[in-house]
Scaffold this motif. Structure first.
Motif, PDB file in Angstrom:
ATOM      1  N   GLY A  24       0.619  -1.426  -0.154  1.00  0.00           N
ATOM      2  CA  GLY A  24      -0.032  -0.078  -0.169  1.00  0.00           C
ATOM      3  C   GLY A  24       0.655   1.097   0.053  1.00  0.00           C
ATOM      4  N   VAL A  25       0.480   2.030   0.818  1.00  0.00           N
ATOM      5  CA  VAL A  25       1.809   3.216   0.926  1.00  0.00           C
ATOM      6  C   VAL A  25       2.843   3.051   1.564  1.00  0.00           C
ATOM      7  CG1 VAL A  25      -0.650   4.851   0.976  1.00  0.00           C
ATOM      8  CG2 VAL A  25       0.683   3.841   3.330  1.00  0.00           C
ATOM      9  N   GLY A  26       3.120   2.157   2.254  1.00  0.00           N
ATOM     10  CA  GLY A  26       4.177   1.739   2.543  1.00  0.00           C
ATOM     11  C   GLY A  26       4.449   2.157   3.953  1.00  0.00           C
ATOM     12  N   GLY A  27       5.864   1.794   4.220  1.00  0.00           N
ATOM     13  CA  GLY A  27       5.871   1.776   5.771  1.00  0.00           C
ATOM     14  C   GLY A  27       6.051   0.261   7.121  1.00  0.00           C
ATOM     15  N   PRO A  28       6.562   0.186   7.926  1.00  0.00           N
ATOM     16  CA  PRO A  28       6.357  -1.111   8.475  1.00  0.00           C
ATOM     17  C   PRO A  28       5.058  -1.871   8.549  1.00  0.00           C
ATOM     18  CG  PRO A  28       6.809   0.826  10.106  1.00  0.00           C
ATOM     19  CD  PRO A  28       6.393   1.281   8.907  1.00  0.00           C
ATOM     20  N   ASP A  29       3.633  -0.813   8.722  1.00  0.00           N
ATOM     21  CA  ASP A  29       2.675  -1.780   9.213  1.00  0.00           C
ATOM     22  C   ASP A  29       2.066  -1.681   7.433  1.00  0.00           C
ATOM     23  OD1 ASP A  29       3.045  -2.618  11.116  1.00  0.00           O
ATOM     24  OD2 ASP A  29       2.038  -0.483  12.086  1.00  0.00           O
ATOM     25  N   GLY A  30       2.803  -0.942   6.265  1.00  0.00           N
ATOM     26  CA  GLY A  30       1.703  -0.566   5.154  1.00  0.00           C
ATOM     27  C   GLY A  30       0.698  -1.938   4.766  1.00  0.00           C
ATOM     28  N   ASN A  31       1.283  -3.291   4.864  1.00  0.00           N
ATOM     29  CA  ASN A  31       0.064  -4.519   3.713  1.00  0.00           C
ATOM     30  C   ASN A  31      -0.758  -4.615   5.048  1.00  0.00           C
ATOM     31  OD1 ASN A  31      -0.030  -7.543   4.422  1.00  0.00           O
ATOM     32  ND2 ASN A  31      -0.381  -6.896   2.396  1.00  0.00           N
ATOM     33  N   ALA A  32      -0.642  -4.414   6.521  1.00  0.00           N
ATOM     34  CA  ALA A  32      -2.072  -4.069   7.069  1.00  0.00           C
ATOM     35  C   ALA A  32      -2.820  -3.526   7.095  1.00  0.00           C
ATOM     36  CB  ALA A  32      -1.147  -4.435   8.747  1.00  0.00           C
ATOM     37  N   ALA A  33      -2.349  -2.446   7.236  1.00  0.00           N
ATOM     38  CA  ALA A  33      -3.572  -0.870   7.091  1.00  0.00           C
ATOM     39  C   ALA A  33      -3.957  -0.977   5.740  1.00  0.00           C
ATOM     40  CB  ALA A  33      -2.262   0.540   7.141  1.00  0.00           C
ATOM     41  N   LEU A  34      -3.150  -1.827   4.516  1.00  0.00           N
ATOM     42  CA  LEU A  34      -3.774  -2.307   3.483  1.00  0.00           C
ATOM     43  C   LEU A  34      -5.152  -3.202   3.795  1.00  0.00           C
ATOM     44  CD1 LEU A  34      -3.711  -1.626  -0.240  1.00  0.00           C
ATOM     45  CD2 LEU A  34      -2.959  -4.151   0.394  1.00  0.00           C
ATOM     46  N   ARG A  35      -4.789  -4.076   4.524  1.00  0.00           N
ATOM     47  CA  ARG A  35      -5.509  -5.419   4.912  1.00  0.00           C
ATOM     48  C   ARG A  35      -7.314  -5.090   5.948  1.00  0.00           C
ATOM     49  NH1 ARG A  35      -6.970 -10.538   3.764  1.00  0.00           N
ATOM     50  NH2 ARG A  35      -7.662 -12.042   5.672  1.00  0.00           N
ATOM     51  N   MET A  36      -6.367  -4.256   6.038  1.00  0.00           N
ATOM     52  CA  MET A  36      -7.889  -3.278   7.286  1.00  0.00           C
ATOM     53  C   MET A  36      -8.520  -3.259   6.567  1.00  0.00           C
ATOM     54  SD  MET A  36      -8.145  -3.659  10.902  1.00  0.00           S
ATOM     55  CE  MET A  36      -9.122  -2.366  10.499  1.00  0.00           C
ATOM     56  N   GLN A  37      -8.361  -1.999   5.487  1.00  0.00           N
ATOM     57  CA  GLN A  37      -8.806  -1.501   4.122  1.00  0.00           C
ATOM     58  C   GLN A  37      -9.319  -2.632   3.395  1.00  0.00           C
ATOM     59  OE1 GLN A  37      -9.646   1.854   4.460  1.00  0.00           O
ATOM     60  NE2 GLN A  37      -8.228   1.684   5.849  1.00  0.00           N
ATOM     61  N   GLN A  38      -9.260  -3.598   3.122  1.00  0.00           N
ATOM     62  CA  GLN A  38      -9.681  -4.918   1.922  1.00  0.00           C
ATOM     63  C   GLN A  38     -10.358  -5.632   2.935  1.00  0.00           C
ATOM     64  OE1 GLN A  38      -8.205  -8.596   2.189  1.00  0.00           O
ATOM     65  NE2 GLN A  38     -10.271  -9.161   1.488  1.00  0.00           N
ATOM     66  N   LEU A  39     -10.245  -6.173   4.329  1.00  0.00           N
ATOM     67  CA  LEU A  39     -11.231  -5.939   4.723  1.00  0.00           C
ATOM     68  C   LEU A  39     -12.482  -5.704   5.038  1.00  0.00           C
ATOM     69  CD1 LEU A  39      -9.694  -8.004   7.806  1.00  0.00           C
ATOM     70  CD2 LEU A  39     -10.710  -9.585   5.728  1.00  0.00           C
ATOM     71  N   LYS A  40     -12.308  -4.174   5.247  1.00  0.00           N
ATOM     72  CA  LYS A  40     -13.941  -3.053   5.824  1.00  0.00           C
ATOM     73  C   LYS A  40     -14.677  -3.208   3.649  1.00  0.00           C
ATOM     74  CE  LYS A  40     -14.768   2.276   5.649  1.00  0.00           C
ATOM     75  NZ  LYS A  40     -14.530   3.155   5.702  1.00  0.00           N
ATOM     76  N   LEU A  41     -13.775  -3.066   2.605  1.00  0.00           N
ATOM     77  CA  LEU A  41     -14.148  -3.532   1.279  1.00  0.00           C
ATOM     78  C   LEU A  41     -15.395  -4.120   0.970  1.00  0.00           C
ATOM     79  CD1 LEU A  41     -12.002  -2.140  -0.929  1.00  0.00           C
ATOM     80  CD2 LEU A  41     -14.256  -0.973   0.054  1.00  0.00           C
ATOM     81  N   GLN A  42     -14.804  -5.455   1.892  1.00  0.00           N
ATOM     82  CA  GLN A  42     -15.001  -6.590   1.665  1.00  0.00           C
ATOM     83  C   GLN A  42     -16.418  -7.113   3.050  1.00  0.00           C
ATOM     84  OE1 GLN A  42     -14.548 -10.969   1.330  1.00  0.00           O
ATOM     85  NE2 GLN A  42     -13.444  -9.975  -0.183  1.00  0.00           N
ATOM     86  N   LEU A  43     -16.740  -6.395   3.764  1.00  0.00           N
ATOM     87  CA  LEU A  43     -17.276  -5.643   4.457  1.00  0.00           C
ATOM     88  C   LEU A  43     -18.965  -4.824   3.968  1.00  0.00           C
ATOM     89  CD1 LEU A  43     -15.931  -4.883   8.224  1.00  0.00           C
ATOM     90  CD2 LEU A  43     -18.109  -7.035   7.077  1.00  0.00           C
ATOM     91  N   ARG A  44     -18.434  -4.089   3.098  1.00  0.00           N
ATOM     92  CA  ARG A  44     -19.148  -3.275   2.008  1.00  0.00           C
ATOM     93  C   ARG A  44     -19.856  -3.478   0.780  1.00  0.00           C
ATOM     94  NH1 ARG A  44     -16.214   1.592  -1.443  1.00  0.00           N
ATOM     95  NH2 ARG A  44     -15.833   2.153   0.870  1.00  0.00           N
ATOM     96  N   MET A  45     -18.915  -4.780   0.119  1.00  0.00           N
ATOM     97  CA  MET A  45     -19.628  -5.504  -0.699  1.00  0.00           C
ATOM     98  C   MET A  45     -20.325  -6.422  -0.049  1.00  0.00           C
ATOM     99  SD  MET A  45     -17.557  -8.927  -2.587  1.00  0.00           S
ATOM    100  CE  MET A  45     -17.163  -9.739  -0.619  1.00  0.00           C
ATOM    101  N   THR A  46     -20.835  -7.174   0.791  1.00  0.00           N
ATOM    102  CA  THR A  46     -21.216  -7.918   1.508  1.00  0.00           C
ATOM    103  C   THR A  46     -22.137  -6.969   2.196  1.00  0.00           C
ATOM    104  OG1 THR A  46     -19.334  -8.830   2.071  1.00  0.00           O
ATOM    105  CG2 THR A  46     -21.492  -9.930   3.214  1.00  0.00           C
ATOM    106  N   ILE A  47     -22.532  -7.017   2.632  1.00  0.00           N
ATOM    107  CA  ILE A  47     -23.995  -5.528   2.179  1.00  0.00           C
ATOM    108  C   ILE A  47     -24.540  -4.828   1.007  1.00  0.00           C
ATOM    109  CG2 ILE A  47     -24.162  -3.031   4.005  1.00  0.00           C
ATOM    110  CD1 ILE A  47     -21.931  -3.628   6.031  1.00  0.00           C
ATOM    111  N   ASN A  48     -23.647  -4.590   0.516  1.00  0.00           N
ATOM    112  CA  ASN A  48     -24.168  -3.944  -0.475  1.00  0.00           C
ATOM    113  C   ASN A  48     -25.379  -5.040  -1.767  1.00  0.00           C
ATOM    114  OD1 ASN A  48     -22.033  -2.008  -0.419  1.00  0.00           O
ATOM    115  ND2 ASN A  48     -21.302  -2.364  -2.087  1.00  0.00           N
ATOM    116  N   ALA A  49     -24.474  -6.496  -0.955  1.00  0.00           N
ATOM    117  CA  ALA A  49     -26.054  -7.672  -1.959  1.00  0.00           C
ATOM    118  C   ALA A  49     -26.834  -7.228  -0.826  1.00  0.00           C
ATOM    119  CB  ALA A  49     -25.150  -9.060  -1.620  1.00  0.00           C
ATOM    120  N   ILE A  50     -26.217  -7.196   0.992  1.00  0.00           N
ATOM    121  CA  ILE A  50     -27.839  -6.868   1.716  1.00  0.00           C
ATOM    122  C   ILE A  50     -29.189  -5.924   1.630  1.00  0.00           C
ATOM    123  CG2 ILE A  50     -28.579  -7.650   4.037  1.00  0.00           C
ATOM    124  CD1 ILE A  50     -25.858  -8.077   4.559  1.00  0.00           C
ATOM    125  N   LEU A  51     -28.090  -5.126   1.082  1.00  0.00           N
ATOM    126  CA  LEU A  51     -28.600  -3.892   0.659  1.00  0.00           C
ATOM    127  C   LEU A  51     -29.769  -3.916  -0.382  1.00  0.00           C
ATOM    128  CD1 LEU A  51     -26.549  -1.011   1.040  1.00  0.00           C
ATOM    129  CD2 LEU A  51     -28.036  -1.535   2.786  1.00  0.00           C
TER     130      LEU A  51
END
Length: 554
Positions: free
Chosen positions: A434-461
């Motif tokens: 992602g944007v880099g740094g020691p926690d870059g991938n961990a931060a990206l993982r949070m966003q990826q899971l947030k988008l997983q939540l969004r995608m799943t909620i999209n279907a429910i909506l």
């Protein structure tokens, strides 16, 4: 070639021609420029003629025995059949002209002529003038057809028609400066179209202000129509319409619980609760209107390089441009990928369009928007829209050498969106920083899971709004509390659920199908690396996942 194969290819070419002939805008977008001087005919006689042509095309297609076709031709037969049935269903039962004022907007028909250099500018301006001359009659027919419209559709249409007016006023004027000799031909049509748009926008606003109930239409399709539209949109196969919505809803609600547990674990590894960590990441990755496009360009370069370095898939060297989203498309989605038409002969770029905040938004609403679309999230958005998402997948799709143009023109939304969501998970799993740094991938993982939540909620909506009467308050609570979305994002998604029935579910359904397909292919071909697996999945164009599975033999 057998007589059956020849007969199929004739029927397929003719059937596709029915769709393109009656939708000149689709033809232009697809790269078929035979009808660049036409707009869609919206009068009842033209719609009846289209419906009759659909019946003839379906009869010719169904007369071919799929058992006597090659596997690829049999898939194309089913892809075209579903497209023809879907259009017939739209005309027979959805009847959008009666309730959807977004339907007759000529913006895409004109924008595509101006935005892409598929022919000399003078030729494209002459086609634009021909289309402009048809705008007054087209809008008049649309006003005659519209009965009771939902308020959200009228509000969105008023804004998007204003965007079309700006396109004609500003961008067409700028194009004419390069071809001043065409002014006498184009200007009268341009002036008449602007007057017609002013009249139409004023009419839309009058409808919004009316107290006779004409702006109080229900945007919800209801269980039966929604389930049938969903089955056709997803191309789930025969005899699936009856339980399509119920099945998808059950899977989505189960997936929501699974992803909630995953994002809580990921947040704990970053030292906090989900909301706390997401707020911290948003504050770290500040974005505003002046930086959003440039940051997406940087993310595009970084994601593409990572795909190449990790050999995740073949990267075709097709040109890509990050652009500001045209005004006429704003108000529904934040970004989109706009590739050249699959039938286009000219070497044109793919556009990755990003929408800045509208000029009339308050400062707080804009800040909320960019808390959602912070720097970390922009990398995730770029993965979805560009690399290895839509841009790279559609570049592979364009290289499928079909015996007919059917599969090139008729993409399946579930496969295209499903691949892009799978790509988000793939990049996170493979360590993209992602944007880099020691926690870059961990931060990206949070966003990826947030988008997983969004995608799943999209279907429910999508399903609960159109089949179970979900209220705006219930929807916003679900998105904000369980999806951890900013309020502005949630309000926009509520509107999108009302505006685009059976579209939001494609992400979840497609992701689940693509994920399972890739997993099964890995099991069947244990010696294959990422690149070989993914290239195999993407080698068949963009049909529904069930067709890709059949063609791969898994």
């Amino acid at each position: 070639m057998t007589d059956v194969a020849t007969g199929f290819r004739t029927a397929a070419t003719s059937g596709l021609d029915v769709l393109l002939t009656h939708s000149p805008t689709l033809a232009t977008v697809s790269g078929d420029h035979r009808f660049d001087d036409r707009l869609e005919r919206l009068d009842p006689a033209s719609l009846a003629a289209e419906r009759a042509d659909l019946d003839l095309a379906l009869a010719a297609l169904d007369a071919v025995d799929p058992a006597q076709l090659s596997a690829d031709d049999a898939v194309d037969q089913e892809v075209l059949r579903v497209a023809l049935l879907s259009r017939a269903f739209t005309l027979d039962e959805l009847r959008p002209l009666e309730h959807d004022p977004l339907e007759p907007n000529p913006g895409t028909a004109l924008y595509t002529l101006l935005a892409r250099d598929f022919a000399p500018l003078g030729d494209r301006l002459r086609s634009a003038a021909a289309r402009l001359r048809q705008v007054p009659a087209s809008l008049a027919a649309a006003r005659d057809a519209l009965t009771v419209a939902p308020r959200v559709h009228l509000e969105t249409a008023a804004g998007q028609f204003a965007g079309t007016r700006s396109l004609i006023r500003d961008e067409l004027a700028a194009a004419l400066e390069q071809e001043p000799a065409l002014g006498a031909e184009v200007e009268p049509a341009r002036s008449a179209a602007l007057d017609a748009l002013d009249e139409h926008v004023a009419w839309l606003r009058e409808r919004l202000a009316a107290t006779d109930g004409s702006a109080d239409g229900d945007p919800r399709l209801g269980p039966d129509r929604f389930s049938r539209k969903l089955a056709l949109s997803l191309d789930l196969g025969k005899d699936t319409a009856g339980d399509a919505a119920d099945t998808v809803l059950a899977l989505a609600e189960e997936n929501l619980e699974r992803v909630e547990a995953q994002i809580a674990e990921a947040a704990a590894r970053l030292g906090g609760g989900v909301r706390e960590v997401l707020d911290r990441l948003a504050a770290e990755g500040a974005v505003d209107d002046s930086t959003v496009v440039g940051m997406c360009r940087e993310a595009l370069a970084a994601t593409t390089a990572f795909v190449q370095e990790e050999r995740l898939m073949t990267v075709h060297d097709d040109p890509v441009e990050v652009i500001v989203m045209p005004e006429l498309y704003r108000g529904v989605a934040v970004a989109y990928c706009d590739p050249p038409g699959p039938l286009e002969a000219a070497p044109l770029p793919t556009y990755f369009a990003v929408a800045p905040t509208p000029a009339d938004w308050s400062a707080e609403r804009s800040r909320s928007f960019y808390r959602e679309y912070n720097a970390h999230m922009l990398h995730q958005l770029t993965i979805h829209e560009a690399a290895p998402g839509h841009v790279l997948q559609l570049a592979s799709s364009r290289r499928f050498p079909g015996s007919t143009p059917v599969r090139a023109c008729l993409w399946n939304g579930a496969f295209v969106e499903g691949w892009a969501v799978y790509a988000e998970e793939l990049m996170s799993d493979r360590g993209y920083p992602g944007v880099g740094g020691p926690d870059g991938n961990a931060a990206l993982r949070m966003q990826q899971l947030k988008l997983q939540l969004r995608m799943t909620i999209n279907a429910i909506l999508d399903i609960r709004v159109h089949t179970r009467g979900m209220t705006e308050q219930e929807a916003l609570r679900l998105m904000v509390e369980r999806g951890h979305q900013e309020e502005g994002e949630a309000v926009g998604k509520w509107r999108r659920a009302l505006l685009t029935s059976a579209q939001l579910a494609t992400y979840f359904v497609g992701y689940a199908a693509v994920r399972d397909l890739v997993a099964d292919l890995r099991s069947a071909r244990p010696g294959w690396d990422d690149r070989r697996v993914h290239d195999a999945v993407l080698a068949h164009g963009s049909p529904a996942p069930r067709h890709v599975r059949a063609l791969l033999g898994v």
